[in-house]
Design a protein around this motif. Structure first.
Motif, short mmCIF file in Angstrom:
data_model
loop_
_atom_site.label_atom_id
_atom_site.label_comp_id
_atom_site.label_asym_id
_atom_site.label_seq_id
_atom_site.Cartn_x
_atom_site.Cartn_y
_atom_site.Cartn_z
N ASP A 292 0.80 -1.23 0.00
CA ASP A 292 0.00 0.00 0.00
C ASP A 292 0.84 1.28 0.00
OD1 ASP A 292 -2.41 -1.49 0.13
OD2 ASP A 292 -2.14 -1.74 2.30
N SER A 293 2.13 1.14 -0.09
CA SER A 293 2.99 2.32 -0.01
C SER A 293 2.95 3.13 -1.31
CB SER A 293 4.44 1.90 0.27
OG SER A 293 5.28 3.03 0.29
N PRO A 294 2.80 4.47 -1.23
CA PRO A 294 2.87 5.30 -2.44
C PRO A 294 4.29 5.40 -2.97
CG PRO A 294 2.68 6.68 -0.50
CD PRO A 294 2.52 5.25 -0.03
N ILE A 295 5.26 5.05 -2.14
CA ILE A 295 6.67 5.05 -2.55
C ILE A 295 7.21 3.63 -2.43
CG2 ILE A 295 8.99 5.85 -1.91
CD1 ILE A 295 7.75 8.45 -1.01
N GLY A 296 7.78 3.11 -3.50
CA GLY A 296 8.37 1.79 -3.46
C GLY A 296 7.34 0.68 -3.28
N ARG A 297 6.19 0.82 -3.89
CA ARG A 297 5.11 -0.17 -3.73
C ARG A 297 5.55 -1.53 -4.26
NH1 ARG A 297 0.38 -1.65 -6.90
NH2 ARG A 297 -1.37 -2.24 -5.53
N LEU A 298 5.42 -2.54 -3.42
CA LEU A 298 5.76 -3.91 -3.79
C LEU A 298 4.54 -4.79 -3.56
CD1 LEU A 298 7.89 -5.96 -4.74
CD2 LEU A 298 8.54 -6.26 -2.33
N ASP A 299 3.84 -5.12 -4.62
CA ASP A 299 2.62 -5.91 -4.53
C ASP A 299 2.70 -7.09 -5.50
OD1 ASP A 299 0.03 -6.68 -3.89
OD2 ASP A 299 -0.88 -5.35 -5.37
N ARG A 300 2.73 -6.81 -6.76
CA ARG A 300 2.81 -7.87 -7.77
C ARG A 300 4.07 -8.71 -7.60
NH1 ARG A 300 3.31 -7.09 -14.35
NH2 ARG A 300 2.98 -9.31 -14.90
N GLY A 301 5.18 -8.04 -7.25
CA GLY A 301 6.44 -8.76 -7.07
C GLY A 301 6.38 -9.77 -5.94
N LEU A 302 5.66 -9.42 -4.86
CA LEU A 302 5.51 -10.35 -3.75
C LEU A 302 4.70 -11.57 -4.16
CD1 LEU A 302 4.85 -8.11 -0.60
CD2 LEU A 302 6.91 -9.43 -1.14
N ASP A 303 3.68 -11.35 -4.98
CA ASP A 303 2.81 -12.45 -5.40
C ASP A 303 3.45 -13.33 -6.46
OD1 ASP A 303 0.84 -11.59 -3.66
OD2 ASP A 303 -0.18 -10.37 -5.18
N GLU A 304 4.05 -12.71 -7.46
CA GLU A 304 4.55 -13.46 -8.61
C GLU A 304 6.03 -13.81 -8.53
OE1 GLU A 304 3.43 -12.20 -12.51
OE2 GLU A 304 1.64 -11.14 -11.79
N GLY A 305 6.80 -13.03 -7.77
CA GLY A 305 8.24 -13.25 -7.73
C GLY A 305 8.64 -14.67 -7.36
N PRO A 306 8.13 -15.23 -6.25
CA PRO A 306 8.52 -16.59 -5.89
C PRO A 306 8.17 -17.61 -6.96
CG PRO A 306 7.55 -15.46 -4.01
CD PRO A 306 7.33 -14.57 -5.20
N ARG A 307 7.02 -17.43 -7.63
CA ARG A 307 6.63 -18.37 -8.68
C ARG A 307 7.55 -18.28 -9.88
NH1 ARG A 307 1.26 -16.36 -7.66
NH2 ARG A 307 1.19 -15.38 -9.73
N ARG A 308 8.17 -17.14 -10.06
CA ARG A 308 9.09 -16.95 -11.18
C ARG A 308 10.53 -17.33 -10.80
NH1 ARG A 308 7.32 -13.31 -15.33
NH2 ARG A 308 5.14 -12.70 -15.06
N GLY A 309 10.71 -17.79 -9.56
CA GLY A 309 12.04 -18.19 -9.11
C GLY A 309 12.90 -17.05 -8.61
N TRP A 310 12.28 -15.87 -8.37
CA TRP A 310 13.05 -14.74 -7.88
C TRP A 310 13.28 -14.87 -6.38
CZ3 TRP A 310 9.59 -10.39 -10.44
CH2 TRP A 310 9.66 -10.53 -11.84
#
Length: 328
Positions: A292-310
Protein backbone atom coordinates in the motif's frame (compact mmCIF):
# COMPACT_ATOMS: atom_id res chain seq x y z
CA UNK A 1 60.35 -4.02 17.21
CA UNK A 2 59.82 -2.61 13.72
CA UNK A 3 59.98 -6.08 12.11
CA UNK A 4 57.55 -7.40 14.75
CA UNK A 5 55.05 -4.60 13.97
CA UNK A 6 55.30 -5.27 10.24
CA UNK A 7 54.77 -8.99 10.80
CA UNK A 8 51.67 -8.31 12.90
CA UNK A 9 50.33 -5.90 10.28
CA UNK A 10 50.89 -8.42 7.49
CA UNK A 11 49.19 -11.09 9.54
CA UNK A 12 46.16 -8.85 10.09
CA UNK A 13 45.95 -8.03 6.39
CA UNK A 14 46.21 -11.71 5.51
CA UNK A 15 43.51 -12.56 8.02
CA UNK A 16 41.22 -9.83 6.65
CA UNK A 17 41.70 -10.94 3.06
CA UNK A 18 41.16 -14.57 3.99
CA UNK A 19 38.02 -13.71 5.95
CA UNK A 20 36.65 -11.71 3.02
CA UNK A 21 37.40 -14.56 0.64
CA UNK A 22 35.61 -16.95 2.99
CA UNK A 23 32.62 -14.61 3.38
CA UNK A 24 32.38 -11.79 0.83
CA UNK A 25 28.90 -10.91 2.17
CA UNK A 26 29.48 -10.51 5.92
CA UNK A 27 26.46 -8.25 6.47
CA UNK A 28 24.11 -10.93 5.17
CA UNK A 29 22.73 -13.59 7.48
CA UNK A 30 23.36 -17.13 6.28
CA UNK A 31 19.80 -17.53 5.03
CA UNK A 32 18.33 -18.56 1.69
CA UNK A 33 18.95 -15.25 -0.19
CA UNK A 34 22.68 -15.19 0.59
CA UNK A 35 23.00 -18.87 -0.28
CA UNK A 36 21.17 -18.30 -3.57
CA UNK A 37 23.44 -15.38 -4.51
CA UNK A 38 26.64 -17.29 -3.78
CA UNK A 39 25.41 -20.41 -5.59
CA UNK A 40 24.47 -18.36 -8.66
CA UNK A 41 27.80 -16.54 -8.81
CA UNK A 42 29.76 -19.77 -8.39
CA UNK A 43 27.80 -21.52 -11.14
CA UNK A 44 28.12 -18.78 -13.76
CA UNK A 45 31.80 -18.05 -13.08
CA UNK A 46 33.22 -21.59 -12.77
CA UNK A 47 34.82 -22.68 -16.02
CA UNK A 48 33.57 -26.10 -17.01
CA UNK A 49 30.22 -25.48 -15.35
CA UNK A 50 27.22 -26.07 -17.65
CA UNK A 51 26.01 -22.63 -16.54
CA UNK A 52 29.31 -20.81 -17.17
CA UNK A 53 28.91 -17.28 -18.55
CA UNK A 54 31.85 -15.45 -20.19
CA UNK A 55 32.90 -12.29 -18.33
CA UNK A 56 31.74 -10.02 -21.16
CA UNK A 57 28.19 -11.28 -20.66
CA UNK A 58 28.11 -10.98 -16.87
CA UNK A 59 25.84 -7.95 -16.69
CA UNK A 60 24.04 -7.13 -13.44
CA UNK A 61 21.54 -4.28 -13.14
CA UNK A 62 20.42 -2.57 -9.95
CA UNK A 63 17.57 -0.23 -9.20
CA UNK A 64 18.69 2.68 -7.01
CA UNK A 65 15.89 4.07 -4.80
CA UNK A 66 14.97 1.47 -2.20
CA UNK A 67 17.46 -1.05 -3.57
CA UNK A 68 20.85 0.62 -3.09
CA UNK A 69 19.81 3.46 -0.80
CA UNK A 70 16.75 4.42 1.21
CA UNK A 71 13.70 6.01 -0.39
CA UNK A 72 11.49 6.87 2.60
CA UNK A 73 9.81 9.12 3.55
CA UNK A 74 10.22 10.63 0.07
CA UNK A 75 12.48 10.06 -2.92
CA UNK A 76 15.78 11.82 -2.32
CA UNK A 77 15.78 13.46 -5.72
CA UNK A 78 12.53 15.15 -4.77
CA UNK A 79 14.26 16.54 -1.67
CA UNK A 80 16.76 18.03 -4.12
CA UNK A 81 13.91 19.53 -6.16
CA UNK A 82 12.37 21.06 -3.02
CA UNK A 83 15.67 22.69 -2.10
CA UNK A 84 15.96 23.99 -5.64
CA UNK A 85 12.49 25.56 -5.39
CA UNK A 86 13.61 27.42 -2.27
CA UNK A 87 16.86 28.52 -3.90
CA UNK A 88 15.16 29.71 -7.10
CA UNK A 89 12.15 31.35 -5.41
CA UNK A 90 13.62 34.90 -5.44
CA UNK A 91 13.76 34.65 -9.25
CA UNK A 92 10.12 33.52 -9.41
CA UNK A 93 7.85 35.83 -7.37
CA UNK A 94 4.85 34.18 -9.06
CA UNK A 95 5.56 31.01 -7.09
CA UNK A 96 4.22 32.70 -3.93
CA UNK A 97 0.69 32.17 -5.25
CA UNK A 98 1.19 29.47 -7.88
CA UNK A 99 0.72 25.82 -6.96
CA UNK A 100 2.38 23.49 -6.22
CA UNK A 101 5.21 25.94 -5.48
CA UNK A 102 3.27 28.09 -3.01
CA UNK A 103 2.57 25.08 -0.79
CA UNK A 104 6.18 23.94 -0.96
CA UNK A 105 7.43 27.36 0.08
CA UNK A 106 5.02 27.30 3.04
CA UNK A 107 6.35 23.87 4.02
CA UNK A 108 3.01 22.23 3.26
CA UNK A 109 4.23 19.07 1.53
CA UNK A 110 0.84 17.35 1.59
CA UNK A 111 -0.87 20.13 -0.35
CA UNK A 112 2.07 20.46 -2.74
CA UNK A 113 1.78 16.80 -3.69
CA UNK A 114 -2.01 16.76 -3.85
CA UNK A 115 -1.68 17.11 -7.61
CA UNK A 116 0.01 13.71 -7.83
CA UNK A 117 2.50 12.91 -10.58
CA UNK A 118 1.60 16.06 -12.52
CA UNK A 119 2.59 18.27 -9.58
CA UNK A 120 5.84 16.35 -9.02
CA UNK A 121 6.68 16.57 -12.72
CA UNK A 122 6.03 20.33 -12.75
CA UNK A 123 8.34 20.81 -9.77
CA UNK A 124 11.12 18.72 -11.29
CA UNK A 125 10.85 20.39 -14.72
CA UNK A 126 10.94 23.86 -13.19
CA UNK A 127 14.00 23.14 -11.04
CA UNK A 128 16.06 20.80 -13.23
CA UNK A 129 15.90 22.54 -16.61
CA UNK A 130 17.16 25.77 -18.16
CA UNK A 131 20.83 25.29 -17.29
CA UNK A 132 23.77 23.62 -18.93
CA UNK A 133 24.60 20.03 -18.10
CA UNK A 134 27.84 21.24 -16.50
CA UNK A 135 26.01 23.68 -14.26
CA UNK A 136 23.50 21.00 -13.26
CA UNK A 137 26.27 18.55 -12.42
CA UNK A 138 27.93 21.10 -10.15
CA UNK A 139 24.61 21.90 -8.48
CA UNK A 140 23.98 18.22 -7.75
CA UNK A 141 27.56 17.65 -6.58
CA UNK A 142 27.41 20.58 -4.15
CA UNK A 143 23.99 19.54 -2.83
CA UNK A 144 24.73 15.84 -2.31
CA UNK A 145 27.87 16.70 -0.34
CA UNK A 146 25.82 18.19 2.50
CA UNK A 147 22.22 16.98 2.04
CA UNK A 148 20.88 15.10 5.04
CA UNK A 149 17.97 12.75 5.62
CA UNK A 150 14.91 14.47 7.18
CA UNK A 151 14.54 11.79 9.88
CA UNK A 152 17.99 10.35 10.63
CA UNK A 153 19.93 13.58 9.92
CA UNK A 154 22.57 11.43 8.27
CA UNK A 155 24.09 12.43 4.96
CA UNK A 156 22.03 10.93 2.15
CA UNK A 157 25.18 9.23 0.92
CA UNK A 158 25.29 7.40 4.26
CA UNK A 159 21.75 6.10 3.78
CA UNK A 160 23.03 3.34 1.50
CA UNK A 161 22.62 -0.36 2.22
CA UNK A 162 25.78 -2.07 3.46
CA UNK A 163 24.66 -5.53 2.26
CA UNK A 164 24.13 -4.17 -1.26
CA UNK A 165 27.53 -2.44 -1.26
CA UNK A 166 29.05 -5.83 -0.43
CA UNK A 167 27.01 -7.45 -3.17
CA UNK A 168 28.22 -4.92 -5.75
CA UNK A 169 31.85 -5.55 -4.73
CA UNK A 170 31.33 -9.33 -4.73
CA UNK A 171 29.90 -9.32 -8.24
CA UNK A 172 32.65 -7.08 -9.61
CA UNK A 173 35.29 -9.29 -8.00
CA UNK A 174 33.79 -12.13 -10.01
CA UNK A 175 33.94 -10.38 -13.36
CA UNK A 176 30.50 -8.78 -13.41
CA UNK A 177 29.84 -5.32 -14.79
CA UNK A 178 27.34 -3.52 -12.54
CA UNK A 179 24.83 -0.98 -13.83
CA UNK A 180 22.27 1.26 -12.16
CA UNK A 181 18.87 1.20 -13.89
CA UNK A 182 16.66 3.66 -12.01
CA UNK A 183 13.55 5.74 -12.42
CA UNK A 184 15.58 8.59 -10.95
CA UNK A 185 17.20 11.21 -13.13
CA UNK A 186 20.29 9.98 -14.96
CA UNK A 187 22.09 13.31 -14.52
CA UNK A 188 21.08 13.51 -10.87
CA UNK A 189 22.80 10.17 -10.18
CA UNK A 190 25.88 10.32 -12.37
CA UNK A 191 27.84 12.93 -10.36
CA UNK A 192 28.07 10.71 -7.24
CA UNK A 193 27.54 7.02 -8.08
CA UNK A 194 31.25 6.35 -8.67
CA UNK A 195 32.16 7.58 -5.20
CA UNK A 196 29.25 5.94 -3.36
CA UNK A 197 28.79 2.66 -5.26
CA UNK A 198 31.88 2.30 -7.44
CA UNK A 199 29.64 2.58 -10.51
CA UNK A 200 30.99 5.03 -13.14
CA UNK A 201 28.65 7.50 -14.89
CA UNK A 202 28.64 5.56 -18.16
CA UNK A 203 27.07 2.62 -16.29
CA UNK A 204 24.13 4.65 -14.99
CA UNK A 205 20.75 4.48 -16.74
CA UNK A 206 17.89 6.68 -15.62
CA UNK A 207 15.06 8.96 -16.62
CA UNK A 208 16.05 12.04 -18.60
CA UNK A 209 14.84 15.34 -19.95
CA UNK A 210 15.64 16.59 -23.44
CA UNK A 211 18.97 18.26 -24.03
CA UNK A 212 19.98 20.62 -26.83
CA UNK A 213 23.34 21.71 -28.20
CA UNK A 214 23.82 25.48 -28.09
CA UNK A 215 26.58 28.04 -28.15
CA UNK A 216 26.73 30.26 -25.09
CA UNK A 217 29.22 33.10 -25.01
CA UNK A 218 30.84 31.55 -28.07
CA UNK A 219 31.34 28.20 -26.37
CA UNK A 220 29.56 24.91 -27.10
CA UNK A 221 27.15 23.82 -24.38
CA UNK A 222 24.51 21.20 -23.72
CA UNK A 223 21.37 22.81 -22.29
CA UNK A 224 18.69 20.96 -20.35
CA UNK A 225 15.17 21.60 -21.68
CA UNK A 226 11.87 21.47 -19.75
CA UNK A 227 10.67 18.44 -21.72
CA UNK A 228 10.65 14.76 -20.81
CA UNK A 229 12.93 12.61 -22.94
CA UNK A 230 12.64 9.15 -21.37
CA UNK A 231 11.06 7.61 -18.25
CA UNK A 232 13.20 4.73 -17.02
CA UNK A 233 10.60 2.96 -14.92
CA UNK A 234 8.46 -0.17 -15.22
CA UNK A 235 8.34 -1.18 -18.91
CA UNK A 236 10.84 1.57 -19.65
CA UNK A 237 13.61 -0.25 -17.79
CA UNK A 238 14.14 -3.09 -20.32
CA UNK A 239 14.04 -0.47 -23.08
CA UNK A 240 16.66 1.62 -21.30
CA UNK A 241 18.83 -1.46 -20.77
CA UNK A 242 18.65 -2.29 -24.46
CA UNK A 243 19.44 1.28 -25.53
CA UNK A 244 22.37 1.82 -23.16
CA UNK A 245 23.87 -1.64 -22.62
CA UNK A 246 22.93 -3.68 -25.67
CA UNK A 247 23.03 -6.94 -23.68
CA UNK A 248 20.35 -8.64 -21.62
CA UNK A 249 21.49 -8.81 -17.97
CA UNK A 250 21.93 -12.19 -16.32
CA UNK A 251 21.08 -10.76 -12.89
CA UNK A 252 18.80 -7.92 -11.79
CA UNK A 253 18.06 -6.45 -8.37
CA UNK A 254 15.14 -4.25 -7.34
CA UNK A 255 12.65 -3.58 -4.56
CA UNK A 256 9.37 -2.50 -6.08
CA UNK A 257 6.82 -3.23 -8.79
CA UNK A 258 8.57 -0.52 -10.79
CA UNK A 259 11.38 -3.07 -11.20
CA UNK A 260 9.10 -5.95 -12.21
CA UNK A 261 9.65 -5.68 -15.96
CA UNK A 262 13.43 -5.40 -15.50
CA UNK A 263 13.53 -8.65 -13.54
CA UNK A 264 11.06 -10.26 -15.94
CA UNK A 265 13.21 -9.32 -18.95
CA UNK A 266 16.38 -10.50 -17.25
CA UNK A 267 15.13 -13.87 -16.05
CA UNK A 268 13.37 -14.68 -19.34
CA UNK A 269 16.74 -15.01 -21.09
CA UNK A 270 18.44 -18.28 -21.92
CA UNK A 271 20.69 -19.98 -19.39
CA UNK A 272 20.91 -19.49 -15.64
CA UNK A 273 19.44 -16.16 -14.52
CA UNK A 274 18.94 -14.38 -11.21
CA UNK A 275 16.30 -11.94 -9.98
CA UNK A 276 16.10 -10.45 -6.48
CA UNK A 277 13.67 -8.11 -4.74
CA UNK A 278 14.46 -6.36 -1.45
CA UNK A 279 11.38 -6.44 0.79
CA UNK A 280 11.40 -3.63 3.35
CA UNK A 281 10.25 -5.34 6.53
CA UNK A 282 12.33 -3.70 9.27
CA UNK A 283 10.46 -0.82 10.90
CA UNK A 284 13.04 -0.58 13.69
CA UNK A 285 16.26 -0.15 11.72
CA UNK A 286 14.64 1.25 8.56
CA UNK A 287 11.00 1.22 7.38
CA UNK A 288 8.40 -1.49 6.79
CA UNK A 289 6.30 -0.99 3.64
CA UNK A 290 5.11 -2.88 0.58
CA UNK A 291 1.65 -3.29 -0.97
CA UNK A 292 0.00 0.00 0.00
CA UNK A 293 2.99 2.32 -0.01
CA UNK A 294 2.87 5.30 -2.44
CA UNK A 295 6.67 5.05 -2.55
CA UNK A 296 8.37 1.79 -3.46
CA UNK A 297 5.11 -0.17 -3.73
CA UNK A 298 5.76 -3.91 -3.79
CA UNK A 299 2.62 -5.91 -4.53
CA UNK A 300 2.81 -7.87 -7.77
CA UNK A 301 6.44 -8.76 -7.07
CA UNK A 302 5.51 -10.35 -3.75
CA UNK A 303 2.81 -12.45 -5.40
CA UNK A 304 4.55 -13.46 -8.61
CA UNK A 305 8.24 -13.25 -7.73
CA UNK A 306 8.52 -16.59 -5.89
CA UNK A 307 6.63 -18.37 -8.68
CA UNK A 308 9.09 -16.95 -11.18
CA UNK A 309 12.04 -18.19 -9.11
CA UNK A 310 13.05 -14.74 -7.88
CA UNK A 311 14.75 -14.35 -4.53
CA UNK A 312 12.90 -12.19 -1.97
CA UNK A 313 15.11 -10.59 0.68
CA UNK A 314 13.43 -10.04 4.03
CA UNK A 315 15.40 -7.04 5.26
CA UNK A 316 14.66 -7.73 8.93
CA UNK A 317 15.67 -11.41 8.84
CA UNK A 318 18.29 -11.58 6.08
CA UNK A 319 20.48 -8.55 6.82
CA UNK A 320 22.70 -8.32 9.92
CA UNK A 321 23.12 -4.60 9.42
CA UNK A 322 21.41 -2.18 7.06
CA UNK A 323 23.52 0.96 6.91
CA UNK A 324 27.33 1.30 7.02
CA UNK A 325 27.19 3.58 10.08
CA UNK A 326 25.77 0.68 12.12
CA UNK A 327 29.21 -0.97 11.90
CA UNK A 328 31.13 1.92 13.49
Amino acid sequence: MKRSFINVLLSLLLFTNTAWAADPLPSWNDTAPKQAIVAFVEQVTREGSPDFVPAAERIATFDNDGTLWAEQPIYFQFLFAIDRVKALAPQHPEWKTEEPFASLLRGDMKSALAGGEHAMLEIVMSTHAGMTTQAFEKTVTDWIATATHPKTRRLLTEMVYQPMLELLAYLRANGFKTFIVSGGGIEFMRPWTQKVYGIPPEQVIGSSIKTAFERRDGQPALVRLPEINFIDDKAGKPVGIHMHIGRRPIASFGNSDGDFEMLEWTTAGAGLRFGLLVHHTDDNREWAYDRDSPIGRLDRGLDEGPRRGWTIVDMRDDWKVIFPFEMR
